[in-house]
Write an enzyme that holds these catalytic residues in place. Structure first.
Site, PDB file in Angstrom:
ATOM      1  N   THR A 384       0.817  -0.772   0.051  1.00 19.01           N
ATOM      2  CA  THR A 384       0.072   0.120   0.049  1.00 19.01           C
ATOM      3  C   THR A 384       0.946   1.320  -0.007  1.00 19.01           C
ATOM      4  OG1 THR A 384      -0.393   0.716   2.217  1.00 19.01           O
ATOM      5  CG2 THR A 384      -2.090  -1.126   1.552  1.00 19.01           C
ATOM      6  N   THR A 402      -4.069   1.049  -2.119  1.00 19.27           N
ATOM      7  CA  THR A 402      -3.031  -0.193  -2.606  1.00 19.27           C
ATOM      8  C   THR A 402      -3.691  -0.949  -3.662  1.00 19.27           C
ATOM      9  OG1 THR A 402      -2.913  -2.456  -1.146  1.00 19.27           O
ATOM     10  CG2 THR A 402      -5.357  -0.816  -0.767  1.00 19.27           C
ATOM     11  N   ASN A 404      -2.593  -4.708  -2.935  1.00 18.94           N
ATOM     12  CA  ASN A 404      -3.097  -5.657  -2.231  1.00 18.94           C
ATOM     13  C   ASN A 404      -1.701  -5.866  -1.955  1.00 18.94           C
ATOM     14  OD1 ASN A 404      -3.460  -6.839   0.565  1.00 18.94           O
ATOM     15  ND2 ASN A 404      -3.753  -8.445  -0.332  1.00 18.94           N
ATOM     16  N   GLN A 423      -7.000  -8.258  -4.189  1.00 19.06           N
ATOM     17  CA  GLN A 423      -7.895  -8.539  -2.932  1.00 19.06           C
ATOM     18  C   GLN A 423      -8.583  -8.877  -2.173  1.00 19.06           C
ATOM     19  OE1 GLN A 423      -6.430  -6.045  -0.239  1.00 19.06           O
ATOM     20  NE2 GLN A 423      -6.577  -4.181  -2.234  1.00 19.06           N
ATOM     21  N   ASP A 426      -7.539 -10.635   1.023  1.00 15.87           N
ATOM     22  CA  ASP A 426      -8.140  -9.807   2.175  1.00 15.87           C
ATOM     23  C   ASP A 426      -9.153 -10.361   2.729  1.00 15.87           C
ATOM     24  OD1 ASP A 426      -5.545  -8.603   2.467  1.00 15.87           O
ATOM     25  OD2 ASP A 426      -7.245  -7.020   2.319  1.00 15.87           O
ATOM     26  N   SER A 455      -9.591  -4.709   5.738  1.00 12.92           N
ATOM     27  CA  SER A 455      -8.174  -3.945   5.636  1.00 12.92           C
ATOM     28  C   SER A 455      -7.859  -3.666   6.625  1.00 12.92           C
ATOM     29  CB  SER A 455      -8.826  -2.441   4.410  1.00 12.92           C
ATOM     30  OG  SER A 455      -7.522  -1.890   4.292  1.00 12.92           O
ATOM     31  N   SER A 456      -6.854  -3.021   6.679  1.00 15.17           N
ATOM     32  CA  SER A 456      -5.706  -2.657   8.023  1.00 15.17           C
ATOM     33  C   SER A 456      -5.804  -1.165   7.531  1.00 15.17           C
ATOM     34  CB  SER A 456      -3.979  -3.433   8.484  1.00 15.17           C
ATOM     35  OG  SER A 456      -4.587  -4.690   8.571  1.00 15.17           O
TER      36      SER A 456
END
Length: 571
Positions: A384, A402, A404, A423, A426, A455-456
């Site tokens: 990201t 991002t 990923n 993605q 995730d 997501s983080s």
């Protein structure tokens, strides 16, 4: 900085955006100290992970743009020079405080295609990680283009095309491959080689990755940017790009259709609001876990008298708070449109109940999720990218963008130059199965049609009273949460200068795997003390990449990640 570059910057400020890039050398030499920039009049600031992006942002500002313009232009530029981390083939979260006082959260997260199913990555009863990380099935519907257009509509000063064309010119003329990009190319070359359009860009005629100092040009991406500049987001979601993607998916076993693109919508979310050390924090809500768990970790730490702790005790408490938060993340978090995420996760009473389980003497055993009414190389790589922008008119922007993992799915749609995300990895492919970052999840984050994966990413705005004083965020998978927590802790609780706060040795603990990652810069006595408390340490050279801007004494102070600058200098 090279003398010619100083001359170029000064001269190009007077040029129109349609002509300034024509004066670029065939490939710019990378500046070493231009990651964080303030406009000549001091009214606009930007911090990014790449000097080309920050430079383009300042050119846009010189043409009358504000912080929104700068952030958008920088994001498109990063899609050129930092395409292994982000780009229009991926998604983003945007947190913005507008000059009129509104604080908005724009969800441009990727979305599962309509044909996606719960067990699409399960083979013979077991999740196959290769399917969710590489190739056609790994791709979610990208959201960045629509999210950036929404941000522009909210208060940018310049035209859509003026924010894209500088990056089109950069893609055409080329740039010098940095040390960090070269390392990532080496690591991903075998998978990039599986897709001819990807190999044609990122590998040389001998199928070898471009080395540090090589010149990388991307003519197809330049053409895509120009079409997007001329036709608007419709080109991407209803036009030629969507058609090309559908055609490639049909030929390569993918699920995505042109209708999936045309059905994509951004979501306007309500920010997560919390209090810490006398400041008000605005974070991003689900499907980001960032806003929730940054607030939760800081709430847990606030229950302790941090000013009375030693350095090793402080790191111990941060690690323990992270463990509890990430255990909750694994069980409770998912797309709030599909699952109920307990609001109590950010409640201070809940945090105090967790703090009561933590002691200064040793680690807490048998942690599991509460009731609040990995692949290590993947984990620690900088994935990201984050863009921070602010202006004295009152516009404050935090964008985390991002694709990923490195180069996302490794797929470039032929003729477009656009790297597509992976993605879909995730999501929880199977309850208890770890993704590329070692994170596990429950049915709350299970795959479903048109759902957005957890997501983080943690774009964050900080207020003192009613006034914004900081914008920040980070890159680095799940370490994004821990980076933002530590920057906020050191800056707000310990009153360190922002640059010093970002330079402190970082740690990361995400419950699974049960390891405490520490940067090599951490003094050996502190590492030994943490081991004595029961932490299993994994020493890592450097961790993550944060960007931030603060307002201090009426001046905007941007700070770019020192670790990235060091890495790209070859140190």
């Amino acid at each position: 900085m090279k003398r010619w570059l100083l001359t170029f910057i000064a001269a190009s400020s007077a040029l129109g955006l349609s002509t300034w890039a024509a004066d670029l050398p065939p490939a710019l030499e990378t500046p070493t100290n231009d990651y964080a920039r303030v406009s000549a009049d001091g009214k606009v600031a930007v911090a990014t992970v790449n000097p080309y992006a920050s430079q383009i942002a300042m050119e846009v500002v010189a043409r009358g743009g504000n912080a929104l313009d700068a952030a958008i232009a920088a994001t498109f530029a990063l899609g050129v020079v930092d395409g292994h981390n982000s780009g229009i083939g991926g998604g983003c979260f945007i947190l913005v405080r507008l000059a009129d006082g509104r604080v908005l959260a724009i969800d441009g997260r990727e979305m599962a295609p309509a044909a996606a199913t719960r067990d699409m990555f399960v083979v013979d009863g077991k999740a196959d990680p290769e399917l969710s990380r590489t190739g056609a099935l790994a791709v979610g519907i990208p959201g960045s283009v629509m999210a950036l257009d929404k941000l522009r509509q909210l208060g940018a000063q310049l035209r859509w095309r003026d924010l894209i064309l500088p990056s089109a010119e950069l893609a055409d003329k080329g740039f010098v491959v940095s040390h960090a990009l070269a390392e990532r190319l080496v690591a991903t070359a075998p998978n990039l080689a599986k897709f001819p359009a990807s190999a044609a860009i990122y590998l040389d005629d001998k199928q070898q990755p471009w080395a540090t100092g090589s010149e990388l040009r991307q003519a197809d991406l330049a053409d895509t940017y120009r079409a997007l500049a001329k036709q608007g987001p419709g080109y991407f979601y209803q036009g030629d790009f969507a058609r090309k993607t559908e055609r490639w998916m049909e030929q390569n076993g993918g699920l995505i259709t042109r209708k999936d693109f045309s059905n994509y919508q951004i979501k306007m979310r309500r920010p997560v609001v919390s209090e810490f050390a006398g400041y008000t924090l605005y974070g991003f809500p689900p499907p980001s876990s960032g806003g929730t768990h940054v607030a939760q970790i800081l709430n847990i730490l606030e229950a302790f008298g941090l000013e009375k702790t030693t350095s090793s005790e402080r790191y111990h408490l941060i690690a323990e708070a992270m463990k509890f938060a990430f255990a909750d993340r694994a069980h409770w978090l998912g797309d709030a449109d599909f699952t109920r995420v307990p609001k109590g996760l950010t409640d201070k009473n809940y945090a105090r109940s967790i703090a009561q389980k933590i002691t200064l003497e040793k680690t807490t055993a048998d942690i599991s999720y509460g009731n609040p009414e990995v692949d290590i190389q993947h984990l620690m790589n900088k994935h990201t990218t984050h863009i921070a922008a602010a202006d004295l008119q009152g516009n404050w922007v935090a964008i985390t963008s991002t694709v990923n993992t490195s180069f996302g799915s490794k797929v470039v749609i032929p003729g477009t130059g656009v790297v597509l995300n992976n993605q879909m990895d995730d999501f929880s492919a199977q309850v208890g199965a770890a993704n590329a970052f070692g994170l596990v999840g429950s049915d709350a984050n299970a795959i479903a049609a048109k759902k957005r994966p957890l997501s983080s990413m943690s774009p964050t705005l900080v207020f003192k009273g009613e006034q914004p004083v900081m914008t920040l965020g980070a890159a680095g998978g799940p370490t994004i949460i821990s980076q933002v927590v530590q920057t906020l802790l050191y800056r707000l609780q310990y009153d360190m200068p922002l640059a010093e706060a970002m330079a402190q040795p970082r740690i990361h603990q995400q419950w699974n795997p049960n390891l405490l990652f520490v940067e090599a810069a951490m003094p050996a006595p502190i590492q030994q003390s943490l081991q004595q408390k029961g932490h299993q340490l994994k020493v890592w050279p450097r961790m993550g990449a944060s960007q931030a801007i603060e307002l201090k004494d009426g001046k905007l102070i941007p700070v770019a990640e020192p670790r990235v600058i060091e890495q790209n200098s070859g140190r």
